[in-house]
Motif scaffolding. Structure first.
Motif, mmCIF file in Angstrom:
data_model
loop_
_atom_site.group_PDB
_atom_site.id
_atom_site.type_symbol
_atom_site.label_atom_id
_atom_site.label_comp_id
_atom_site.label_asym_id
_atom_site.label_seq_id
_atom_site.Cartn_x
_atom_site.Cartn_y
_atom_site.Cartn_z
ATOM 1 N N THR A 133 -8.370 1.974 -9.075
ATOM 2 C CA THR A 133 -8.999 2.087 -7.753
ATOM 3 C C THR A 133 -10.433 2.597 -7.857
ATOM 4 O O THR A 133 -11.249 2.318 -6.985
ATOM 5 N N ASN A 134 -10.723 3.343 -8.929
ATOM 6 C CA ASN A 134 -12.100 3.816 -9.105
ATOM 7 C C ASN A 134 -13.052 2.647 -9.335
ATOM 8 O O ASN A 134 -14.159 2.618 -8.797
ATOM 9 N N THR A 140 -5.194 3.768 5.355
ATOM 10 C CA THR A 140 -4.659 2.424 5.590
ATOM 11 C C THR A 140 -3.383 2.496 6.425
ATOM 12 O O THR A 140 -3.255 1.828 7.461
ATOM 13 N N LEU A 141 -2.438 3.316 5.957
ATOM 14 C CA LEU A 141 -1.170 3.415 6.678
ATOM 15 C C LEU A 141 -1.313 4.302 7.912
ATOM 16 O O LEU A 141 -0.667 4.055 8.942
ATOM 17 N N LEU A 184 -10.672 3.541 -0.204
ATOM 18 C CA LEU A 184 -11.424 3.267 -1.437
ATOM 19 C C LEU A 184 -12.720 4.073 -1.508
ATOM 20 O O LEU A 184 -13.338 4.152 -2.562
ATOM 21 N N SER A 185 -13.111 4.640 -0.376
ATOM 22 C CA SER A 185 -14.357 5.426 -0.348
ATOM 23 C C SER A 185 -14.098 6.918 -0.428
ATOM 24 O O SER A 185 -15.042 7.701 -0.360
ATOM 25 N N ARG A 208 4.285 12.790 -2.444
ATOM 26 C CA ARG A 208 3.707 12.797 -3.807
ATOM 27 C C ARG A 208 4.007 14.123 -4.510
ATOM 28 O O ARG A 208 4.262 14.151 -5.707
ATOM 29 N N PHE A 235 -5.770 -1.937 9.230
ATOM 30 C CA PHE A 235 -5.386 -2.009 7.819
ATOM 31 C C PHE A 235 -6.618 -2.210 6.927
ATOM 32 O O PHE A 235 -6.818 -1.489 5.942
ATOM 33 N N ALA A 283 0.659 4.196 -2.560
ATOM 34 C CA ALA A 283 0.384 5.567 -2.110
ATOM 35 C C ALA A 283 1.287 6.572 -2.811
ATOM 36 O O ALA A 283 0.922 7.732 -2.969
ATOM 37 N N TRP A 299 -18.700 -0.244 -3.313
ATOM 38 C CA TRP A 299 -19.856 0.573 -2.953
ATOM 39 C C TRP A 299 -21.165 0.085 -3.556
ATOM 40 O O TRP A 299 -22.226 0.625 -3.222
ATOM 41 N N LEU A 342 -8.264 0.479 4.375
ATOM 42 C CA LEU A 342 -8.354 0.205 2.936
ATOM 43 C C LEU A 342 -9.756 0.571 2.420
ATOM 44 O O LEU A 342 -9.907 1.211 1.369
ATOM 45 N N VAL A 343 -10.768 0.147 3.185
ATOM 46 C CA VAL A 343 -12.151 0.478 2.804
ATOM 47 C C VAL A 343 -12.350 1.995 2.797
ATOM 48 O O VAL A 343 -12.957 2.564 1.883
ATOM 49 N N ILE A 367 2.378 11.534 3.124
ATOM 50 C CA ILE A 367 2.138 10.936 1.797
ATOM 51 C C ILE A 367 1.986 12.022 0.739
ATOM 52 O O ILE A 367 2.573 11.949 -0.349
ATOM 53 N N VAL A 375 0.838 -1.205 0.000
ATOM 54 C CA VAL A 375 0.000 0.000 0.000
ATOM 55 C C VAL A 375 0.870 1.251 0.000
ATOM 56 O O VAL A 375 0.549 2.252 -0.663
ATOM 57 N N VAL A 425 -9.527 12.105 -11.069
ATOM 58 C CA VAL A 425 -10.070 11.647 -9.786
ATOM 59 C C VAL A 425 -9.691 10.190 -9.586
ATOM 60 O O VAL A 425 -9.928 9.354 -10.465
ATOM 61 N N ILE A 426 -9.065 9.900 -8.448
ATOM 62 C CA ILE A 426 -8.720 8.514 -8.112
ATOM 63 C C ILE A 426 -9.048 8.275 -6.641
ATOM 64 O O ILE A 426 -9.438 9.190 -5.924
ATOM 65 N N ARG A 427 -8.915 7.029 -6.216
ATOM 66 C CA ARG A 427 -8.962 6.713 -4.794
ATOM 67 C C ARG A 427 -7.525 6.390 -4.400
ATOM 68 O O ARG A 427 -6.969 5.401 -4.888
ATOM 69 N N LEU A 428 -6.945 7.223 -3.573
ATOM 70 C CA LEU A 428 -5.545 7.040 -3.190
ATOM 71 C C LEU A 428 -5.472 6.094 -2.007
ATOM 72 O O LEU A 428 -5.980 6.389 -0.924
ATOM 73 N N LEU A 429 -4.837 4.947 -2.211
ATOM 74 C CA LEU A 429 -4.677 3.982 -1.122
ATOM 75 C C LEU A 429 -3.503 4.422 -0.262
ATOM 76 O O LEU A 429 -2.446 4.753 -0.787
ATOM 77 N N GLY A 430 -3.670 4.440 1.033
ATOM 78 C CA GLY A 430 -2.545 4.769 1.902
ATOM 79 C C GLY A 430 -2.872 5.714 3.040
ATOM 80 O O GLY A 430 -2.552 5.402 4.194
#
Lengths: 274, 196
Positions: free
Chosen positions: A29-30, B82-83, B63-64, B129, B55, A19, A37, B59-60, B125, A15, B74-79
């Protein structure tokens, strides 16, 4: 379940890498979010409804201004679209009025627009079989000019228009007329035109064809509705040394792509107008 | 720990955060309930289960949460969650001995700590980035001090929400199957979990 496992070190490292990964690697990820969802959306709907009930949104002057600006933009877009459609309809009517009147039932015309042209001169129209377009249908431009015919009709739009001058290897049977002052003053000459680049060449009786003469289609291989339409005019005439009574002529097409994108297809099939 | 109950409650709270919690917002401050669950689990679940719970729920949460990066994509940034929650729960584990974890206010305080530490990871993060990909930071103009102030307020807001949430979570009692803890079936329904 997971109580027995040690800390999620490897997943956490994965992860961490994600990140810091560039955005183009994270587009998936979308989709993952959409899957996650999918079963949650109905619950979220109730949550939003409850939030709105508990705390109704209060419109602000800024929100009103934004709404008005959005409505204005939508109306401006609508006006521009209607203006464009009106211009298209005017041009189509102009083309239709230029067609010769015939005794036999005329084919149903369909206005079309050129949406693409490839470097070889073959064009693509915004009509298809759904609009009653069939292979071989003649395509005309304003002033009764013959453009070509449909080569490859497709279902909705994107039918291929092959200009008459690009029908490689196919000769056209035409009549050459001297139409000085808008009426026929000379003899009619029947000959075969041979495609030559963006025009045609032919060999005719040297005494009977002058530069500027009009060339009209008279070819049984074409539909009846295309007969007599103007194909082009004689732009070059030179003598043939080995045959003193003959002359080589060059015919320039009456229509070219720069004349405008609005054309009329003389439909033979059935279908709705675009 | 009852993982099924944890996942059901976790997903429910993620939905509540995304949909209902806007009703409790104060200006730009939008309190979240999910960190309260993570703090609750961090104080009561077995030590190996805590990082996994943080964790998975992080993650959920990631993703939301849509974020805008680069040129408006537009993305869902993991981390970030989660981290961040993994880091936050790692810091909370040693505090279990000093916190009166049977009290909902203790869960609220743990949520404040968890949110603040997770916020630091979130900031790290985005700084990385920015350095790696030239992306702009998602915090308002005013720099790091304003961002830290906002983070502190967010942590307090989450902590306040966590207090009644912890009370509700404790009502589920033995269903959690935490080691060495639970309610007596016929007693005063007080949480009697032993300290680890």
């Amino acid at each position: 379940m997971l109580d027995g496992l040690r800390t999620p070190l490897i997943p956490a490292l994965a992860v961490a890498c994600l990140a810091l990964a560039p955005a183009r690697f994270l587009v998936w990820t979308n989709e993952a979010s959409s899957v996650l969802w999918l079963p949650l959306r109905p619950l979220a709907h109730f949550g939003v409804a409850a939030a709105s009930w508990l705390r109704p949104p209060t419109p602000t002057p800024q929100a009103d201004a934004v709404t008005l600006a959005e409505e204005r933009d939508e109306l401006l877009a609508l006006v521009q679209r209607l203006r464009s459609e009106l211009e298209f309809a005017h041009e189509a009517i102009e083309v239709l009025e230029g067609l010769p009147r015939r005794a036999e039932p005329s084919p149903r015309p369909a206005a079309a627009r050129v949406i693409a042209v490839d470097p070889s001169g073959i064009a693509t129209l915004n009509v298809g079989q759904r609009h009653g377009i069939a292979a071989g249908d003649p395509v005309v431009a304003s002033g009764g000019r013959l453009v070509g015919r449909i080569g490859d009709p497709v279902a909705v739009n994107g039918s291929v228009l092959v200009p008459a001058s690009h029908a490689s290897g196919v000769e056209l049977r035409v009549r050459i007329l001297d139409e000085g002052g808008g009426r026929e003053v000379g003899e009619q000459v029947l000959c075969l035109l041979e495609p030559d680049g963006d025009g045609w060449v032919a060999e005719v009786d040297a005494q009977r064809v002058a530069i500027g003469a009009t060339v009209r289609l008279d070819d049984p291989a074409w539909p009846m509705s295309a007969q007599g339409l103007r194909l082009g005019r004689v732009v070059e005439r030179r003598e043939v040394p080995e045959r003193p009574l003959r002359a080589a002529i060059r015919v320039e097409p009456a229509w070219s792509m720069v004349d405008g994108p609005v054309l009329v297809v003389q439909r033979t099939g059935t279908g709705d107008l675009p | 720990m009852n993982w099924l109950l944890f996942l059901v409650v976790g997903l429910l709270l993620v939905v509540v955060d995304a949909s209902f919690m806007q009703a409790l917002r104060l200006g730009e401050l939008w309190p979240l309930a999910t960190p309260g669950l993570v703090a609750f689990v961090a104080l009561w679940a077995s030590r190996p289960a805590v990082p996994w719970a943080a964790f998975l729920l992080g993650l959920v949460q990631d993703l939301s949460t849509p974020v805008i990066v680069g040129d408006g994509e537009v993305i869902r940034l993991l981390g970030p969650a989660t981290l961040g929650w993994l880091f936050g729960t790692a810091a909370l584990l040693p505090l279990r001995r000093v916190l009166l974890r049977r009290h909902p206010v203790a869960i609220g305080a743990a949520t404040v700590v968890l949110t603040f530490l997770a916020g630091l990871v979130w900031g790290a993060i985005w700084v990385l980035r920015g350095l790696l990909h030239g992306e702009s930071m998602p915090w308002p103009a005013g720099g790091g001090v304003a961002a830290l102030g906002g983070l502190g307020l967010q942590a307090l807001a989450n902590g306040v929400v966590a207090v009644p949430l912890a009370w509700l979570l404790m009502r589920l009692g033995d269903w959690w199957r935490f080691p060495g803890g639970g309610w007596s079936a016929a007693g005063s329904r007080r949480f009697q979990g032993g300290r680890r």
